[in-house]
Design an enzyme around this catalytic site. Structure first.
Site, PDB file in Angstrom:
ATOM      1  N   ASP A  30      -8.490   9.689 -21.424  1.00 58.53           N
ATOM      2  CA  ASP A  30      -7.063  10.118 -21.767  1.00 58.53           C
ATOM      3  C   ASP A  30      -6.539   9.239 -22.095  1.00 58.53           C
ATOM      4  OD1 ASP A  30      -5.624  12.635 -20.342  1.00 58.53           O
ATOM      5  OD2 ASP A  30      -4.287  11.013 -20.740  1.00 58.53           O
ATOM      6  N   SER A 112     -10.667  29.523 -18.071  1.00 59.21           N
ATOM      7  CA  SER A 112      -9.772  30.169 -17.196  1.00 59.21           C
ATOM      8  C   SER A 112      -9.965  29.934 -15.646  1.00 59.21           C
ATOM      9  CB  SER A 112      -9.689  31.833 -17.343  1.00 59.21           C
ATOM     10  OG  SER A 112      -8.598  32.325 -16.795  1.00 59.21           O
ATOM     11  N   LYS A 166     -10.952  34.723 -24.851  1.00 61.56           N
ATOM     12  CA  LYS A 166     -10.217  34.113 -23.961  1.00 61.56           C
ATOM     13  C   LYS A 166      -8.583  34.492 -24.244  1.00 61.56           C
ATOM     14  CE  LYS A 166      -8.076  31.585 -20.762  1.00 61.56           C
ATOM     15  NZ  LYS A 166      -7.137  30.337 -21.023  1.00 61.56           N
ATOM     16  N   GLU A 173      -3.048  39.058 -19.639  1.00 59.86           N
ATOM     17  CA  GLU A 173      -2.105  38.409 -18.630  1.00 59.86           C
ATOM     18  C   GLU A 173      -0.834  38.603 -18.900  1.00 59.86           C
ATOM     19  OE1 GLU A 173      -3.625  34.159 -18.074  1.00 59.86           O
ATOM     20  OE2 GLU A 173      -1.579  33.662 -18.853  1.00 59.86           O
ATOM     21  N   TYR A 174      -0.122  38.367 -20.359  1.00 67.73           N
ATOM     22  CA  TYR A 174       1.118  38.711 -20.513  1.00 67.73           C
ATOM     23  C   TYR A 174       1.654  40.024 -20.385  1.00 67.73           C
ATOM     24  CZ  TYR A 174       1.647  34.766 -24.174  1.00 67.73           C
ATOM     25  OH  TYR A 174       1.858  33.707 -24.793  1.00 67.73           O
TER      26      TYR A 174
END
Ligand code: 5RP
Length: 293
Positions: A30, A112, A166, A173-174
């Site tokens: 990272d 998810s 996805k 989901e929205y």
């Protein structure tokens, strides 16, 4: 297995932990040195056995594209890149073709599970060849929810099939969130029903509208019944727009999901610009009063 993981934020950091708990060796990179296992992408690749498998978990768009571009320089024929971020599905064919120039495989994977994935596992939807997917299968098995045959699906050989699945998940989901939100507004603004949080809670068992989103909303309403601490503003990170774009491209009617996307745009306005014009016209044809600032 041994795997490189690029991007150790909320999702990637928890995925590293879940993989490690399952006994896999993860070399995480990272840009934030406080969470990174190594100082560079090159150092991460150096630590991986051949063929190397690298899972990319960085924001969609330029960050993912540039990370995959750098990996192309560092990896060799037979290695594999997995894009587990929320990339637009059309990016996957480009990334797959670019990596294929060096014989590097590519799998796109919709992931998810949010911040709860560490404990509950992640639903994984992947696209690409079975041969490439086999190289990352032990990691898939560790990341998916335990004790269920569901949660891991090969969406097809086309690059982008996983991210397309996805994307549609996120479009749904929205619309689900919008439906709960509209129902809540009606209950919260009227005085017909008392104890609105407990009404929502009563729907969590047995009803057709029970869901994890409902559970999350109940937790928030119990803590702050009228959500006074939260501004009525919602961002979006692209998935809803891409879903609606794909629906338009294929002439698929999508009234609920497109309305939920546009509701977010409305939330970002200080004032409703279009309604100024509505108000002006009502005033013009009927002399109806105009509200002024
Ligand atoms: O993939 C997700 C959940 O399934 C992400 O949280 C997603 O980014 C949410 O989308 P948006 O930011 O557009 O609301």
């Amino acid at each position: 297995m041994e795997i490189g993981l690029v991007g150790l934020g909320k999702m990637g950091g928890n995925m590293r932990e879940r993989l490690r708990r399952a006994g896999h060796t993860v070399v995480g990179y990272d840009r934030n040195p406080e969470v990174s296992d190594v100082e560079s992408l090159a150092a991460m690749v150096d630590k991986l056995p051949s063929p190397a498998v690298v899972w990319v978990m960085v924001p969609a768009g330029d960050p993912t594209r540039s990370t995959i571009g750098e990996l192309k320089e560092l990896l060799a024929e037979g290695d594999l890149v997995v894009d587990g971020g929320n990339s637009k599905y059309t990016d996957d064919a480009l990334n797959a073709a670019s990596l294929a120039e060096k014989g590097i495989g590519f799998v796109d994977c919709g992931v998810s599970g949010g911040v709860w994935g560490l404990e509950n596992g992640y639903a994984l939807m992947y696209g690409g060849s079975e041969q490439d997917a086999a190289k990352v299968m032990p990691a898939f098995e560790a990341l998916k929810p335990a004790d269920t045959p569901d949660g891991l699906v090969h969406c097809g050989p086309k690059p982008g099939a996983g991210h397309f699945a996805k994307m549609v998940h996120n479009g749904i989901e929205y619309a689900m969130m919008q439906a709960y939100a509209e129902g809540w507004e009606l209950l919260d603004k009227t005085e017909m029903v008392e104890n609105v949080p407990e009404v929502f809670a009563s729907w969590r068992t047995g009803t057709v509208v029970r869901s994890w989103l409902l559970d999350l909303l109940v937790d928030q309403l119990r803590a702050d019944e009228h959500l006074d601490a939260i501004k009525g503003y919602a961002d979006d990170s692209g998935e809803g727009r891409w879903t609606v774009e794909a629906a338009i491209e294929h002439a698929v009617p999508m009234p609920a999901i497109s309305a939920s996307l546009f509701a977010r745009f409305v939330s970002r306005q200080e004032d409703d610009h279009a309604m100024k014009a509505i108000s002006a016209m009502r005033n013009g044809f009927g002399g109806h009063a105009i509200k002024k600032d």
